[in-house]
Structures are given as structure tokens and as C-alpha cells.
Write an enzyme that holds these catalytic residues in place. Structure first.
Site, PDB file in Angstrom:
ATOM      1  N   LYS A  61      12.274  -0.659  -7.543  1.00 21.54           N
ATOM      2  CA  LYS A  61      13.197   0.448  -7.753  1.00 21.54           C
ATOM      3  C   LYS A  61      14.640  -0.027  -7.883  1.00 21.54           C
ATOM      4  CE  LYS A  61      10.239   4.218  -6.549  1.00 21.54           C
ATOM      5  NZ  LYS A  61       9.967   5.424  -5.758  1.00 21.54           N
TER       6      LYS A  61
ATOM      7  N   ARG B 224       2.591   1.180  -2.073  1.00 24.59           N
ATOM      8  CA  ARG B 224       2.367   1.479  -3.500  1.00 24.59           C
ATOM      9  C   ARG B 224       3.213   0.503  -4.315  1.00 24.59           C
ATOM     10  NH1 ARG B 224       4.643   4.555  -7.620  1.00 24.59           N
ATOM     11  NH2 ARG B 224       3.143   5.576  -9.020  1.00 24.59           N
TER      12      ARG B 224
END
Length: 331
Positions: free
Chosen positions: A271, A306
């Protein structure tokens, strides 16, 4: 309202969520007051029980050890791997690789939820994911998660799946009924607004406590609609309507979310904040930072990671667990 965040240590008297982490002390948080530290033995019994109770398995996957969820986006526009696996054959091949790497879950998504992403029509999303889900679900040892906000997508899939809803069932009023009707487990993620507008609304009174309250409310909503708590996973939603500092606060405070009594999923892989801090403008250059965040999550007892990089993550987990054994984690 009072909140209790277990402080993870090497050899605490209490096992956190039936897993590998332990704690002796708890940080007590109250809005408008300074935090204070108390002995875990002195907190209310019901709170301590919720913090220590083993989490039920999700679709046969036990959660007494950290587990890997591999990300498989069958989209043209996801922020990191958009366009990489748009054919069914390529997607199934990647799923097989991730299972070989040691992933326990394969999370298949047909709609990008990156900041600024536009909504995909149901028919198009279902056309993207359904063939891949059905084929991957038929693979040995595969447990499939479907990353969708739409009840019609869930209803259109015949395989048994985990539903990963980034809106925590706020986007589609039929989602809770559909999930309950299928008897499926669900991951409820914190987010604000929609992917298209969420970064413009990233404001909180106290991001850690606000996210906790939101997830607690969504758990209550799910239970009211016939979804058992034993089938619920929570995700604080790193990067979804959060600034860099919000993300860091949530990661530092992850152990708070064990107080919800559900397994925790951490989805921080590649991210933007990792690239900002780690000087990596390109998403695929963020492996080191992604592993660092993942291991911090494991230190705090997070059960599901994840990730895009399944092989490297599983290798890091294996080394981490070998070093800490069953004793717990260092602070």
C-alpha cells in the site's frame, strides 16, 4: 466506553485469542483521558475471556497460527497487479502458485477498490470472478474468498466461499441476507464513503477507537441478520480512507481489535504508505515494507495476512514462528 488493548510480551500468563502471542498487561483506553496500564488479571472476566478465547476455524482453516491469504485480482485496474491475471487460465495458474507457496486462502476480486476506483457493474464483475472462483475452489486445499461489495455477485457463485466485503455490508442492503442464507463466513472491513471518494473523507476523532466502534457496530448488525460471530472476521481497513499517520496508529494498536472476539485480517500489502515511508513509488517494489508490517501484525496476534507476495510472506512467517516457538512474541 472503555477499551482494553492487550500488551503483547514474551512470557505473559494469558494466551491471546488462543494463538501464539501472550500478555500480562492491558492498556486501558477511554476517550478524553490518558491511557493507563493495568494487570490483565484485574480486568473484568468477560473482557479477559473475549481476549483469550480461541478463534473458531474459518472454512476448515484453524487460526491457532498466522495464515496467509493470497490476493488474486482479476481486474484491469487494481493498484498493484491490475491486468496481470485477467484470463481465467492465468488466474488459476497464479492461484496454484500461491497454494504451493503456502497460502491457505485465495482472495479473488473483480472490482478494484483502490482510491479513486469507479464501481463495476454487477454483470461485469460476476463475469470476471465466477469462472475463476469455481475453478480455484475445486483445487485441493483451496479455500476461496470473494472480494466483493455486491450480494448479486455472492449469489451468483455456487462454490462455498468466504465473503470479503470492504464496505462491511453497508454498500448493498441485500448482502447480510445473502451471506446468512449461504451460511458463508464474512470479513467486515472498516472503510468510509466509497473507494472513489474515501481519501477525501479521512477524518476521525480518534482513528483507533473510531475504527473499533465501527467494527463493533457492524458485527452487531451481522449477528442481528443471522450471521454468527464465529463466522465473522474483522479488518481495520489499512489505506481505506486513512492518511499515513492513521495507518501507523492502527498498526501500532492492532491488538486492540482482539477485544471484538473475532479473528483479525490485516491487508497492508504494497500500500501507498509503505511506498512513501520506504521510498518505493512503484507498488511492486514494496516487498520489504510489506513484510515488516505483516510481521508486526503477527507479533500482535493477527491471524490472517492478506498479501500479494505469498512465497516471501510465508517464508518470513515460518522463520518468525520458528524463532518465537510457542512462547509468544517479544515486545
Amino acid at each position: 466506553m472503555t477499551y482494553f488493548r492487550p500488551l503483547v510480551q514474551t512470557d505473559g500468563a494469558f494466551v491471546l485469542a488462543g494463538g501464539w502471542a501472550r500478555f500480562d498487561r492491558v492498556e486501558v483506553l477511554t476517550r478524553g483521558a490518558a491511557p493507563r496500564i493495568v494487570a490483565a488479571a484485574d480486568i473484568p472476566d468477560e473482557i479477559r475471556t473475549r481476549l483469550t478465547a480461541p478463534r473458531p476455524a474459518i472454512m476448515s482453516v484453524s487460526l491457532d497460527q498466522p495464515r496467509v491469504m493470497g490476493i488474486l485480482n482479476v481486474t484491469p485496474d487494481s493498484f498493484s497487479d491490475g491486468g496481470d491475471f485477467v484470463t481465467t487460465a492465468d488466474a488459476v495458474c497464479r492461484a496454484k502458485e500461491m497454494l504451493t507457496d503456502g497460502a491457505q486462502f485465495i482472495d479473488i476480486g473483480g472490482e478494484s477498490t483502490r482510491p479513486g476506483a469507479r464501481e463495476v457493474p454487477v454483470a461485469e464483475e460476476l463475469q470476471r470472478v465466477a469462472p475463476v472462483v469455481e475453478r480455484v475452489a475445486a483445487l485441493e486445499h483451496a479455500v476461496v474468498s470473494v472480494d466483493t461489495r455486491k450480494a448479486a455477485v455472492v449469489a451468483g457463485i455456487t462454490a462455498d466461499v468466504l465473503v470479503n466485503d470492504v464496505s462491511a455490508m453497508r454498500f448493498d442492503s441485500d448482502m447480510a441476507r445473502t451471506v446468512a442464507g449461504k451460511g458463508a463466513p464474512v470479513c467486515l472491513m472498516h472503510s468510509i464513503a466509497t473507494p472513489e471518494t474515501m481519501q477525501a473523507n479521512a477524518a476521525y476523532d480518534d482513528v483507533l477507537l473510531d475504527v473499533y466502534d465501527h467494527l463493533e457496530e457492524r458485527i452487531a448488525f451481522a449477528e442481528k441478520n443471522g450471521i454468527a460471530r464465529a463466522k465473522i472476521i474483522v479488518d481495520p481497513g489499512i489505506g481505506f480512507g486513512k492518511t499515513l499517520e492513521h495507518n501507523l496508529i492502527l498498526i501500532r494498536g492492532l491488538s486492540l481489535f482482539h477485544g471484538l472476539g473475532c479473528p483479525i485480517l490485516l491487508g497492508a500489502s504494497r500500500k501507498r504508505f509503505i511506498g512513501t515511508i520506504g521510498n518505493a513509488p512503484e507498488a511492486k517494489d514494496r516487498l520489504g515494507g510489506s513484510l515488516s508490517v505483516a510481521l508486526e501484525g503477527v507479533r500482535q496476534g493477527v491471524q490472517i495476512l492478506r498479501v500479494h507476495d505469498t512465497f516471501a510472506t510465508k517464508q518470513a512467517l515460518d522463520l518468525q514462528m520458528a524463532m518465537i516457538g510457542t512462547a509468544g512474541n517479544d515486545t
